[in-house]
Structure formats: C-alpha cells, structure tokens
Design a protein around this motif. Sequence first.
Motif, PDB file in Angstrom:
ATOM      1  N   LEU A 113      -9.043  -5.856  52.402  1.00 42.58           N
ATOM      2  CA  LEU A 113      -8.091  -6.407  51.440  1.00 42.58           C
ATOM      3  C   LEU A 113      -8.750  -7.497  50.610  1.00 42.58           C
ATOM      4  O   LEU A 113      -9.637  -8.210  51.077  1.00 42.58           O
ATOM      5  CB  LEU A 113      -6.874  -6.986  52.163  1.00 42.58           C
ATOM      6  N   ASN A 114      -8.297  -7.610  49.356  1.00 42.55           N
ATOM      7  CA  ASN A 114      -8.734  -8.710  48.496  1.00 42.55           C
ATOM      8  C   ASN A 114      -7.608  -9.067  47.535  1.00 42.55           C
ATOM      9  O   ASN A 114      -6.534  -8.448  47.565  1.00 42.55           O
ATOM     10  CB  ASN A 114     -10.024  -8.344  47.744  1.00 42.55           C
ATOM     11  N   GLU A 115      -7.830 -10.046  46.683  1.00 45.22           N
ATOM     12  CA  GLU A 115      -6.772 -10.569  45.826  1.00 45.22           C
ATOM     13  C   GLU A 115      -6.654  -9.863  44.485  1.00 45.22           C
ATOM     14  O   GLU A 115      -5.803 -10.238  43.674  1.00 45.22           O
ATOM     15  CB  GLU A 115      -6.963 -12.074  45.609  1.00 45.22           C
ATOM     16  N   TYR A 116      -7.487  -8.875  44.230  1.00 44.23           N
ATOM     17  CA  TYR A 116      -7.350  -8.150  42.968  1.00 44.23           C
ATOM     18  C   TYR A 116      -6.975  -6.684  43.203  1.00 44.23           C
ATOM     19  O   TYR A 116      -7.060  -5.858  42.299  1.00 44.23           O
ATOM     20  CB  TYR A 116      -8.623  -8.248  42.118  1.00 44.23           C
ATOM     21  N   MET A 117      -6.547  -6.353  44.420  1.00 38.64           N
ATOM     22  CA  MET A 117      -6.109  -5.001  44.723  1.00 38.64           C
ATOM     23  C   MET A 117      -4.611  -5.001  44.987  1.00 38.64           C
ATOM     24  O   MET A 117      -3.978  -6.046  45.134  1.00 38.64           O
ATOM     25  CB  MET A 117      -6.850  -4.461  45.940  1.00 38.64           C
ATOM     26  N   LEU A 118      -4.034  -3.793  45.010  1.00 40.57           N
ATOM     27  CA  LEU A 118      -2.634  -3.599  45.351  1.00 40.57           C
ATOM     28  C   LEU A 118      -2.574  -2.731  46.599  1.00 40.57           C
ATOM     29  O   LEU A 118      -3.044  -1.588  46.554  1.00 40.57           O
ATOM     30  CB  LEU A 118      -1.881  -2.901  44.205  1.00 40.57           C
ATOM     31  N   ALA A 139      -8.339  -7.669  58.797  1.00 38.61           N
ATOM     32  CA  ALA A 139      -7.470  -7.720  57.622  1.00 38.61           C
ATOM     33  C   ALA A 139      -6.506  -8.893  57.743  1.00 38.61           C
ATOM     34  O   ALA A 139      -5.922  -9.128  58.802  1.00 38.61           O
ATOM     35  CB  ALA A 139      -6.691  -6.416  57.482  1.00 38.61           C
ATOM     36  N   ALA A 140      -6.346  -9.637  56.643  1.00 37.80           N
ATOM     37  CA  ALA A 140      -5.399 -10.752  56.583  1.00 37.80           C
ATOM     38  C   ALA A 140      -4.470 -10.505  55.395  1.00 37.80           C
ATOM     39  O   ALA A 140      -4.670 -11.032  54.309  1.00 37.80           O
ATOM     40  CB  ALA A 140      -6.141 -12.074  56.422  1.00 37.80           C
ATOM     41  N   PRO A 141      -3.464  -9.660  55.591  1.00 38.13           N
ATOM     42  CA  PRO A 141      -2.593  -9.279  54.465  1.00 38.13           C
ATOM     43  C   PRO A 141      -1.700 -10.415  54.010  1.00 38.13           C
ATOM     44  O   PRO A 141      -1.327 -11.281  54.795  1.00 38.13           O
ATOM     45  CB  PRO A 141      -1.770  -8.124  55.047  1.00 38.13           C
ATOM     46  N   TYR A 142      -1.365 -10.394  52.724  1.00 37.88           N
ATOM     47  CA  TYR A 142      -0.342 -11.281  52.179  1.00 37.88           C
ATOM     48  C   TYR A 142       1.019 -10.592  52.215  1.00 37.88           C
ATOM     49  O   TYR A 142       1.930 -10.989  51.506  1.00 37.88           O
ATOM     50  CB  TYR A 142      -0.661 -11.651  50.728  1.00 37.88           C
ATOM     51  N   PHE A 143       1.142  -9.538  52.985  1.00 37.12           N
ATOM     52  CA  PHE A 143       2.373  -8.744  53.010  1.00 37.12           C
ATOM     53  C   PHE A 143       2.769  -8.495  54.462  1.00 37.12           C
ATOM     54  O   PHE A 143       1.929  -8.519  55.377  1.00 37.12           O
ATOM     55  CB  PHE A 143       2.191  -7.423  52.257  1.00 37.12           C
ATOM     56  N   LYS A 162       0.861 -23.699  47.324  1.00 34.50           N
ATOM     57  CA  LYS A 162       1.325 -23.842  45.939  1.00 34.50           C
ATOM     58  C   LYS A 162       0.208 -23.407  44.991  1.00 34.50           C
ATOM     59  O   LYS A 162      -0.537 -24.204  44.462  1.00 34.50           O
ATOM     60  CB  LYS A 162       1.740 -25.287  45.670  1.00 34.50           C
ATOM     61  N   VAL A 163       0.073 -22.117  44.815  1.00 36.28           N
ATOM     62  CA  VAL A 163      -0.988 -21.562  43.986  1.00 36.28           C
ATOM     63  C   VAL A 163      -0.371 -20.623  42.966  1.00 36.28           C
ATOM     64  O   VAL A 163       0.448 -19.778  43.315  1.00 36.28           O
ATOM     65  CB  VAL A 163      -2.028 -20.796  44.833  1.00 36.28           C
ATOM     66  N   GLY A 164      -0.716 -20.792  41.704  1.00 33.09           N
ATOM     67  CA  GLY A 164      -0.288 -19.842  40.696  1.00 33.09           C
ATOM     68  C   GLY A 164      -1.114 -18.578  40.824  1.00 33.09           C
ATOM     69  O   GLY A 164      -2.309 -18.581  40.507  1.00 33.09           O
ATOM     70  N   PHE A 165      -0.503 -17.510  41.312  1.00 31.20           N
ATOM     71  CA  PHE A 165      -1.278 -16.315  41.636  1.00 31.20           C
ATOM     72  C   PHE A 165      -1.824 -15.641  40.391  1.00 31.20           C
ATOM     73  O   PHE A 165      -2.814 -14.911  40.460  1.00 31.20           O
ATOM     74  CB  PHE A 165      -0.406 -15.341  42.431  1.00 31.20           C
ATOM     75  N   PHE A 166      -1.204 -15.865  39.243  1.00 29.50           N
ATOM     76  CA  PHE A 166      -1.606 -15.149  38.029  1.00 29.50           C
ATOM     77  C   PHE A 166      -2.426 -16.026  37.083  1.00 29.50           C
ATOM     78  O   PHE A 166      -2.497 -15.771  35.884  1.00 29.50           O
ATOM     79  CB  PHE A 166      -0.364 -14.597  37.324  1.00 29.50           C
ATOM     80  N   GLU A 167      -3.050 -17.053  37.644  1.00 27.67           N
ATOM     81  CA  GLU A 167      -3.957 -17.892  36.850  1.00 27.67           C
ATOM     82  C   GLU A 167      -5.324 -17.991  37.521  1.00 27.67           C
ATOM     83  O   GLU A 167      -6.018 -18.994  37.401  1.00 27.67           O
ATOM     84  CB  GLU A 167      -3.380 -19.303  36.689  1.00 27.67           C
ATOM     85  N   LYS A 168      -5.715 -16.941  38.236  1.00 25.99           N
ATOM     86  CA  LYS A 168      -6.971 -16.961  38.972  1.00 25.99           C
ATOM     87  C   LYS A 168      -8.069 -16.202  38.223  1.00 25.99           C
ATOM     88  O   LYS A 168      -7.788 -15.446  37.285  1.00 25.99           O
ATOM     89  CB  LYS A 168      -6.766 -16.323  40.354  1.00 25.99           C
ATOM     90  N   GLU A 169      -9.300 -16.378  38.680  1.00 22.36           N
ATOM     91  CA  GLU A 169     -10.405 -15.602  38.111  1.00 22.36           C
ATOM     92  C   GLU A 169     -10.219 -14.118  38.359  1.00 22.36           C
ATOM     93  O   GLU A 169     -10.703 -13.282  37.592  1.00 22.36           O
ATOM     94  CB  GLU A 169     -11.730 -16.065  38.728  1.00 22.36           C
ATOM     95  N   THR A 170      -9.515 -13.781  39.431  1.00 21.23           N
ATOM     96  CA  THR A 170      -9.303 -12.372  39.785  1.00 21.23           C
ATOM     97  C   THR A 170      -8.152 -11.723  39.010  1.00 21.23           C
ATOM     98  O   THR A 170      -7.967 -10.505  39.090  1.00 21.23           O
ATOM     99  CB  THR A 170      -8.994 -12.264  41.282  1.00 21.23           C
ATOM    100  N   THR A 171      -7.372 -12.517  38.248  1.00 25.38           N
ATOM    101  CA  THR A 171      -6.179 -11.984  37.589  1.00 25.38           C
ATOM    102  C   THR A 171      -6.472 -10.828  36.640  1.00 25.38           C
ATOM    103  O   THR A 171      -5.758  -9.815  36.667  1.00 25.38           O
ATOM    104  CB  THR A 171      -5.413 -13.101  36.871  1.00 25.38           C
ATOM    105  N   PRO A 172      -7.484 -10.907  35.766  1.00 27.48           N
ATOM    106  CA  PRO A 172      -7.740  -9.762  34.867  1.00 27.48           C
ATOM    107  C   PRO A 172      -7.999  -8.459  35.617  1.00 27.48           C
ATOM    108  O   PRO A 172      -7.503  -7.400  35.222  1.00 27.48           O
ATOM    109  CB  PRO A 172      -8.962 -10.211  34.056  1.00 27.48           C
TER     110      PRO A 172
END
Length: 588
Positions: A122-127, A142-146, A358-368
Amino acid sequence: DGMWKFAFDPESKGVEANWAAGLPNPVSMPVPSSFCDIFTDKDSREYCGDFWYETDFFVPGEWSGKEVQIRFGSATHRARVFVNGVEVVSHEGGFLPFDATVTDIVRYNQYNKLAVLLNNELNEYMLPAGQTATLANGKKMAAPYFDFYNYAGLHRPVKLMALPKERILDFSVVHRLVEGGAEVDYTVTTNGDHDVVVEVFDGCTKVAEACGKTGTLKIADAKLWNVHAAYLYTFNVRIVDGSEVIDEYYDKIGIRTFEVKDGHFLLNGKSVYLRGFGKHEDADIRGRGLDLVTVKRDYECMKWIGANCFRTSHYPYAEELYQMADEEGFLIIDEVPAVGLMESTMNFLAASQGNGKKVGFFEKETTPKLLENHKAALTDMINRDKNHASVIAWSILNEPECTSEGTEAYFKPLFDLAHEIDPQKRPRTYAIIMKSFPNTSKGQQFCDFISLNRYYGWYVMGGMGISDAEVAFRREMDGWAKVLNGRPMIFTEYGADTMPSEHKLPSVMWSQEYQNEYLDMNHNVFDSYDFVQGELVWNFADFQTTEGIMRVNGNKKGIFTRQRQPKDAAFHFRARWTSLPLDYKGNN
C-alpha cells in the motif's frame, strides 16, 4: 480458472531469476480466491510484497488468424503478466478488469505458460490508500488507512478469448420514456468500417432494429425495469458484410430512467426510497474471491429482509454481481476504490472524530499521481458498468479528508469526468465522514445528492449517552437542511458492532439489544426529515479487518453474520423495510 501454482517473492528477485518461465517450489492455489486465509501460518496470511501465480493453457490451432487475448477480472493490487516468458501487460488497481493481447506470442496447438507477478503493498497514491511498514525482522506489513482487510490475489475469473480481427469494442445505451413506449439511443464503437446492425429481442420476438454505429431504437409498449420487478431485453449488436456476420455481441439490458428531481429519486418518473446496505466482497476462506454461492445467498438474504439497494463499498465488485442485480431488480450505488484518503492508520475511529492526524491529504507531493490513478479507476468503472440498469449512481470517494484547502481542486475534475464519460449522466455523490459538517465539508457542493456516514450512539455518545447522541444528530441534520438546496440525502453508513452471542437486559454496547436500540434512534431521526430519501446500514454482514483492539476478529456491524445468518437486527429491519412503501416520503 482452477488450481494454479503460487509462490511468494519477498526479495523481488523473480523477474531477474526468470520465474516467468517456471516458479521454484510452488504450492497450489485456487483461482479465483484470495491467497490469505487459505494458509494456516500467520506470515503467509499477512504476507506483503511480490507474489506469483502460474498456469499452462492450450490454444487451439483453429484460433490462428484471430485476436487472442487473456482477460483478468481483477488482480490485487498491481500486476505484470508474462506469456511464454514475454511480458505482455501491466496494470495498477486491484478491482477492475484488464486484458493482454497475446496473438503473436502464443504457440498454437500447444500449451503455453502464463505467469503473473502481483504486489499488494500500500502507498498514498494508490486506491485504496495506506502505507507499507517494515518490521524489525525485515518482513513487510500492510498498514491500511481503511477498515477492511487487505486481501490480495486473483480474485475474479481469468478468461482466454479468441476475437475476430474486426470487432465490436464498445456499446452504450441511453433510455427515454415516450408516449407509447421507449426510445433507446445507442452508440457502437468498432475498429473497422463495416456496417453495424442492432436488434432488440423480447424473448424470441424482435421488437426493434436499427442500422449504423449510432442510432435510436424505438420499442413500442416497452416493459420497464423496476425494483424487484426486473425485465430484461436482449440487445444484439452485429458487424456485417452483406449476409456475413463479422462479429456479434449481445447483452441483457433493462429499460429504465433514473434521476434526482425536486429532492427525490425518480425511477421511471416515480419516487423510490432507498433501503439496503453497505456491503463487502468478503467471505470465510475465500476472502474477496468471487464465489457465486455466496453471491446468490446474499441476494436471497436481501430479498427476505426487504432491501432494494446496496453500495459497492469500497470498490467496484465482480461483474457477476451487477448482472445478478439486473436480473433481481436491485439498485446499486457503484463506488470507485477511493477509500483511505485520510492519513490515519485508525481512520475508522480517530479520523471520523477529528482526532486523526491533521494533514491535508490533497496537498501532498503524491496528490498528482493519486489523482491520475483515481481518474483511471473512475473511467474504467464507468466504462464497465454504464449499461447496467441496476447502477443508479456513482460514488466517487468514501470518507475522504474533505475540509482542507486542496479539496475542491481535487474533487471537481473527478465529478466533471464522471458526468462527461457516463452516457446516462447518473447522479454523483461521495460518502461524507463524520467530522465533515455542513459548514466545513468543501466537497459536498459537487454532489447531486448527499451521502452521510454517521455513527451517533456508537463511536460518539454511545451507551447511556445515546440520548445526547440523538440531540447532537438532530442538530447536525438541521444544519444540513440549510445547504441541501433541494437535493436529497441518504445515509450510506450507520451501525453498531454486535456480537451475535451477546444478549443483555438492560442493554450494553455490543449486545444485540443495544444494536436494535441504536437502530431505532437512528430511524426516528431519519423519519423526521423529508429530505432523507434512503438508508443503507453498515454493514450487510460481518467482515474481516486488520487486527486491532477495536475489532474482534473483524468488523461486527453486520446485520447478518459472516456466515450469512441473521442477527436479531435482521428481523428488526425486515419488519421496517417490508412495511415501508416503495415511494416512502414520495411526492407523486
């Protein structure tokens, strides 16, 4: 499908060592299935990293001159496919189909070797999103956010196909109800220039015909597809050269319309109140592997309880489930695998209360890169499921972090894309997490209807505090009433963990008595607001999750056990749902 060879590759040396030509010391593994729960040792069940599948397949000589493809229903989460040692395709995303063209690679009238390298990290730019940790012993975890188990493997059928060189590539329909029947606008995409003929059959009787790659089929006295009263026509598409049929494709399609209008859901112009479940593809031993026995049992349980709808939480399901929904007359909210888009390894509790990082998930380097993967999965899902009468809406995310500044820039292109590529322009939504309120949720503005995940009386103000929970719940609902602007609202999650063994008088949390008290409170709130137009309880059945102190061998919010047997709450729902009219709170 069947028994394949299987091997772990923890050092990721298989490609260099030419495992595509044959796996060293493999074990047998059924396809389709998850590999995890088949093993009896913990290291194998929890394995994270590269792993391989291998099988041999025969290609008949009479297929020479055709286009030969291998189609995977899914491969979780990413795959590289090799045929006779040659890499033929790679794919990212574990819940949608892909294929490999192997026409010039296979050997005809001989056996061929198919090897698949998969990876479940798992990583932060996958679904879905998460992280991969490394333990002190060097093993990955694996350390899921789900909050569901990270099952992996070849979960759906693998098919070998022989196709004509000139063929039908795509087919889509849009329905309109008109006086005296229905009109169906169709579009056919081919890779050639020959004529196209489309015919519609009611049983053995042809009821409509049109020529051309685009056109309109006029069906007199059309029998409409409806809830629990499904009617399917056979649409037959042919590429023809005079009297010769070059390619032919058929599909069973229900004629119906669905729209959001004046605060209601309208099916064929009539109001429908949604009742049903969030679900999972999850079963004992099989994990997330397709099992038609389980699928059929699920539909029988949903019919018995009086449900009419479910959400494919939190990913697109196997195609067979949609085909059965078309045949049984169930409504589906189809969800892309966009879950875990909030940085918290316990997002089902901490993040939902606003106590997560408290992290903005859609303002990361991985967002694009995340957005690129999100668009690809959304496109594949809509292209696959667009003709199903059962599919009434798209759920574009589940419980994302949606209060930070980057939310709008991330959400808008996804909602626009869904509207652009869906010929039927179905309504769009996303499931809003508990800490996102009417005045803080920056994503709700893009929804055609609002979907809330709420756990008043469970994660917050549970037990004796349930009376305060109802007060807080109603206060939030009054806030939503001010921002709906005529849109309907549904609940895509609400529920309480319950052990089927626990009974207590007076009730305590985790007892079956408390689950029913919790449900009564929630339903009292729902019934108090006319704009609430649906209730999808969490969850249809108990399901597996990652280990943790909040979970007793999985999530126990099921109305049915994992073995598909009813808890007390199932009879509670049956009494409620079978008594509500289909157009409950309707205006027609």
